[in-house]
Motif scaffolding. Structure first.
Motif, mmCIF file in Angstrom:
data_model
loop_
_atom_site.group_PDB
_atom_site.id
_atom_site.type_symbol
_atom_site.label_atom_id
_atom_site.label_comp_id
_atom_site.label_asym_id
_atom_site.label_seq_id
_atom_site.Cartn_x
_atom_site.Cartn_y
_atom_site.Cartn_z
ATOM 1 N N MET B 1 -38.670 1.908 31.236
ATOM 2 C CA MET B 1 -37.706 1.662 30.155
ATOM 3 C C MET B 1 -36.325 2.215 30.523
ATOM 4 N N LEU B 2 -35.322 1.422 30.254
ATOM 5 C CA LEU B 2 -33.954 1.872 30.498
ATOM 6 C C LEU B 2 -33.335 2.200 29.148
ATOM 7 N N ASN B 3 -32.942 3.457 28.981
ATOM 8 C CA ASN B 3 -32.348 3.866 27.707
ATOM 9 C C ASN B 3 -30.879 4.202 27.896
ATOM 10 N N PRO B 16 -36.412 -4.048 35.207
ATOM 11 C CA PRO B 16 -36.432 -3.261 36.441
ATOM 12 C C PRO B 16 -35.119 -2.486 36.604
ATOM 13 N N GLY B 17 -35.211 -1.271 37.123
ATOM 14 C CA GLY B 17 -34.002 -0.460 37.314
ATOM 15 C C GLY B 17 -33.039 -1.063 38.298
ATOM 16 N N ASP B 18 -33.574 -1.878 39.227
ATOM 17 C CA ASP B 18 -32.675 -2.471 40.215
ATOM 18 C C ASP B 18 -32.146 -3.839 39.784
ATOM 19 N N ALA B 19 -32.469 -4.230 38.562
ATOM 20 C CA ALA B 19 -31.844 -5.456 38.038
ATOM 21 C C ALA B 19 -30.343 -5.194 37.914
ATOM 22 N N SER B 23 -27.289 -8.771 34.205
ATOM 23 C CA SER B 23 -28.433 -9.551 33.724
ATOM 24 C C SER B 23 -29.097 -8.856 32.538
ATOM 25 N N VAL B 24 -29.109 -7.528 32.548
ATOM 26 C CA VAL B 24 -29.706 -6.796 31.417
ATOM 27 C C VAL B 24 -28.855 -6.987 30.160
ATOM 28 N N ARG B 61 -26.310 -1.537 39.394
ATOM 29 C CA ARG B 61 -27.717 -1.514 38.999
ATOM 30 C C ARG B 61 -27.821 -1.112 37.527
ATOM 31 N N ALA B 62 -28.802 -1.687 36.868
ATOM 32 C CA ALA B 62 -28.972 -1.393 35.446
ATOM 33 C C ALA B 62 -29.263 0.087 35.224
ATOM 34 N N ASP B 63 -29.978 0.723 36.150
ATOM 35 C CA ASP B 63 -30.334 2.137 35.907
ATOM 36 C C ASP B 63 -29.127 3.063 36.033
#
Lengths: 739, 150
Positions: B1-3, B16-19, B23-24, B61-63
């Motif tokens: 989960m990405l918060n 995914p954290g590398d999305a 895109s997120v 990266r999304a993370d």
């Protein structure tokens, strides 16, 4: 060289008519001047009023049009003429544009035709509806129709009134237009002629508007296409298993040499498509002339010659001197900031629905039906806005590719957006061209005769209902043949658009050498041939003015007979301060003018440049544009289009050239195909000339040629010699300085 | 989960954290605003703010957003109304297609946060990494200057 020569007589046989554009009266091309009882513009094709307008019980009005929003403001301007003639507040109007099942088919939104053809049709339709409602109100209120007044949809007489929404149901408008309802007098206009703010802009500025790229239907999956390495490649072999095992990949689609991916996420689809492209083995053909060889190639390839005009006098006096020059224009990209995209979904009822930013939803839907082997009417295309559109880009290809993938996964909405290289390398470019002009001059430098030869590949390969014009259609098995494109004749022309001078010379000959073969994929790009043709004509006449030691404005006026053009040129020069210009080292001025398509909007541009001789850098210091687009419906919309076109043309002319070798396009991104940036954009001053009561001329493309030519003339003025090949990069300018 | 925090509210995304962050934001959080233009950090259409600083979300990266505050175009609104800057873009009709507008407005907001009274040259320089193809540059510059005068 095998040339088929088509002379004027052959051409007349084929077309049964037009000799040159000078024979074209405005009434032939301008819908507003339809004869009485004739329906103007696109209303003639769709006379049923309910095709266009619906009055709703809640006090709103729906307008359905087949022309679409491309970022040019068409939906706002067309809405204005509707609200005006219907006598309603503009805010009551809801415009639905380009839905193949709801809107009237108005063909392609292109060629600056929305204002000349859609707007007059809508205007007449709205007037007809207003008169029907007036008569219904007269009956209801028991008074004579001519005693009634109308304000914002309320019809009144004495103390009594009734509203449109009380009077009418949709059924009542299910009648054909008569062409007899009178238009409101121009002097009474309250909405036409006003800079009504664009209806689409507020939502775009606050993150509420959704472009097709931003649609998020439930259950959406993502598509991507793995293109071949070059145009003429055939897939030999590919192992799909490693790709199918990549993260998020749901399906790999192979059909002949077409390879596509469906994945759970967009970045996963793009990564897998990239890997698939690299994993595949392709047969490659390397036979392209390359970007440096293209100009020689254009002049030696098999071509079809058409003589469009010949008024050369056989007994003309011998000139004292001659002058000739050859101008070269490379391939240019549309270069929309957003790559093309679409969403497609195969429904349980066998209907393929596609949300697309195509300019030609009907013809593209038909082409996709052929591609997928679907019955006519089974593809429902809904225009949904995309990134700015300046001609036939990859919108239609994206729609087709999304449908190819959606067909492989029925029920799931598939969203597809190309990556940057996928757009840069595969979009249909504006054709490279060569223009050769020669003139015979008398002892004072006046023009005795003028001869213009135009060399070009096609400018029109839109889908037009044919799967062979969709990029992927040529790679599926069995492949669809790309139909042989043809050149366009008068009044709009194609390669020869604006090839005939706006000037009146004692003798003029114009010949087009039309090369059907297409080394690079090409199609309609803002102005078609007009950019190169105006660039050539307006540079050449400048060269003649210099040779005659005449002022370039005064020299043009010797041959420019049309009053409206003279007015535009003169006012442009005045606003620029042409006569007070002080020349300095590296400083130059240039001016140019054209009437788009020789009958539509008129634009003149004047430019000041500062050239740094040491490195050849050109700074455009300022630009002035004067424009006559006929009767202005939305002055700010026209201003936005003129300035935008001017700046885009400066970008083409200063920086842009599609680079390619013997096999592939090398311009893959914004680093290898740079465009103008904020710090390079000059201030622009506009002079807009209104012509109330005259036809709406449409203003999408008229600045392209004059802006480029004014820049070319300014650089020549600054450095004292002329660069005849676009773009005017620092190395070329530096070479001209030292020449 | 990405918060992380999006436009003032906490969000939790199963991605995914590398999305890519783009895109997120676009596909998971359904933000209309940041756009895919090039995927190469060359055009600026995907620009968003992380803790007030501009990032190109197509190459982030999304993370990288985890535990931080992300602002998209919708997040600039004040009490459901266009912000001063957004209103200035509307008033100047500073768009043709509007595809680049989201990135333009967020980069301009970041400039105004650092430099509330920029010169025209400051504005052009700040926006030089954002591409516009419609030729609306001068209107965009006027809109930013107009917002700075409010």
């Amino acid at each position: 060289m095998n040339k088929h020569v088509m002379n004027r007589r052959d051409f007349l046989k084929v077309t049964g008519g037009f000799l040159t554009v000078s024979f074209l009266l405005p009434s032939v091309v301008f819908a507003q001047h339809a004869a009485e009882g004739e329906l103007p513009g696109d209303l003639a094709d769709h006379p049923n009023l309910s095709s266009w307008i619906r009055i709703n019980a809640d006090g709103t009005v729906n307008l359905f049009i087949g022309k679409v929003e491309l970022g040019q403001g068409a939906t706002t301007a067309v809405g204005q003429v509707c609200a005006e003639e219907l006598v309603i507040d503009f805010s009551r109007l809801h415009v639905t544009a380009g839905d193949t099942r709801l809107s009237p088919d108005e063909g392609t939104t292109a060629g600056s035709q929305s204002m000349p053809n859609c707007a007059p049709g809508v205007q007449q339709a709205a007037a007809e509806v207003r008169e029907i409602l007036r008569n219904l109100a007269a009956e209801r209120l028991g008074v004579a129709a001519d005693t009634l007044t109308i304000a914002d949809g309320t019809i009144s007489a004495g103390g009594n009134s009734v509203t449109y929404w009380e009077l009418v149901s949709d059924q009542m408008l299910n009648v054909e237009a008569t062409g007899k309802a009178p238009l409101l007098p121009v002097a009474e206009h309250k909405i036409i002629g006003k800079s009504i703010p664009r209806i689409d802009i507020p939502d775009k500025m606050i993150g509420r508007h959704r472009f097709v790229h931003e649609m998020t239907p439930d259950g959406m999956v993502f598509g991507a296409v793995a293109r071949p390495p070059t145009y003429k490649s055939k897939l030999v072999n590919v192992d799909l298993a490693p790709i199918e095992a990549m993260p998020g990949v749901l399906k790999v689609v192979r059909n002949g040499s077409f390879l596509g991916i469906i994945a759970s996420r967009q970045d996963q689809a793009m990564l897998a498509a990239d890997a698939l492209s690299k994993a595949a083995q392709w047969d490659i053909v390397a036979d392209l002339p390359g970007h440096d060889g293209i100009f020689e190639w254009l002049q030696t390839a098999e071509s079809e010659e058409t003589e469009w005009k010949n008024t050369l006098q056989p007994d003309a006096p011998q000139g004292a001197s001659t002058h000739e020059a050859t101008y070269e224009r490379p391939y240019h990209m549309h270069g929309s900031i957003g790559t093309s995209a679409a969403v497609a979904q195969m429904g349980a009822d066998g209907t393929m629905t596609v949300w697309t930013h195509s300019q030609s939803v009907w013809a593209t839907a038909a082409a996709i039906e052929q591609l997928l082997g679907l019955e006519e009417g089974k593809v429902h295309a809904i225009h949904t806005e995309g990134s700015g559109c300046y001609g036939h880009n990859m919108a239609d290809d994206a729609a087709a590719d999304a449908c190819l993938l959606a067909a492989a996964m029925p029920g799931s909405p598939v969203k597809l957006q190309y990556n940057r290289a996928g757009e840069h390398q595969w979009e249909p470019y504006g054709s490279a061209m060569v223009n050769k002009i020669s003139a015979s001059l008398d002892a004072k430098g006046d023009i005795l005769s003028w001869e213009h030869h135009i060399f070009s590949t096609p400018h029109g390969t839109r889908p037009g209902g044919d799967a062979g014009r969709l990029l992927s259609g040529r790679y599926v098995e069995p492949p669809f043949e790309m139909p042989v494109p043809s050149d366009g004749g008068p009044p709009n022309f194609s390669a020869t658009r604006n090839g005939l001078a706006n000037y009146e010379f004692p003798g003029e000959r114009v010949v087009t050498h039309f090369v059907r073969e297409m080394p690079l994929r090409v199609s309609s790009t803002r102005g078609l041939g007009a950019y190169a043709n105006v660039m050539a004509i307006e540079q050449f006449i400048d060269e003649l003015a210099v040779k005659a030691e005449a002022d370039p404005v005064e020299y043009r006026l010797r041959y420019l007979k049309e009053e409206r053009m003279r007015d535009v040129l003169t006012r442009c020069a005045e606003a620029f301060g042409w006569d007070n210009f002080e020349k300095g080292r590296g400083k130059g001025r240039g001016i140019a003018i054209a009437r788009y398509k020789n009958y539509a909007a008129i634009t003149a541009v004047a430019i000041e440049v500062q050239v740094t001789p040491r490195n050849g850098l050109v700074r455009v210091v300022r630009a002035v544009a004067a424009n006559d687009s006929g009767h202005m419906v939305n002055p700010d919309g026209i201003a936005n289009q003129v300035e935008g076109g001017l700046i885009q043309s400066l970008s083409w002319t200063l920086k842009e050239e599609v680079k390619f070798d013997n096999a592939r396009v090398l311009s893959t991104d914004w680093a290898s195909y740079p465009i103008l940036t904020f710090s390079e954009v000059p201030p622009v001053e506009l002079v807009l000339i209104d012509r109330p009561g005259e036809p709406y001329l449409g203003q999408g493309e008229s600045a392209q040629g004059p802006a480029g030519a004014a820049l070319a003339n300014a650089i020549a003025d600054a450095v004292g010699s002329r660069i005849r090949r676009v773009p005017f990069t620092p190395d070329r300018v530096k070479a001209a300085v030292t020449a | 989960m990405l918060n992380f925090n999006l436009n003032g509210g906490d969000v939790s995304v199963d991605a995914p954290g590398d999305a890519t962050l783009l895109s997120v934001l676009s596909d998971d959080l359904k933000q209309a605003g940041p756009k895919f233009g090039c995927g190469l950090s060359q055009c600026g259409a995907c620009s968003v703010l992380i803790d007030g600083a501009v990032v190109r979300s197509c190459q982030t990266r999304a993370d990288a957003a985890v535990g931080r505050s992300v602002t998209t175009l919708a997040g600039l609104q004040e009490n459901g109304q266009p912000s001063v800057l957004q209103q200035a873009f509307i008033d100047e009709q500073a768009a043709q297609c509007g595809f680049c507008s989201s990135g333009m407005i967020l980069v301009a907001q970041s400039l105004l946060d650092r430099n509330p009274v920029p010169t025209e040259a400051d504005v052009r320089s700040a926006l030089n990494g954002n591409l516009c193809r419609c030729g609306t540059h001068n209107r965009i510059v006027r809109a930013v200057l107009r917002a700075s005068e409010v």
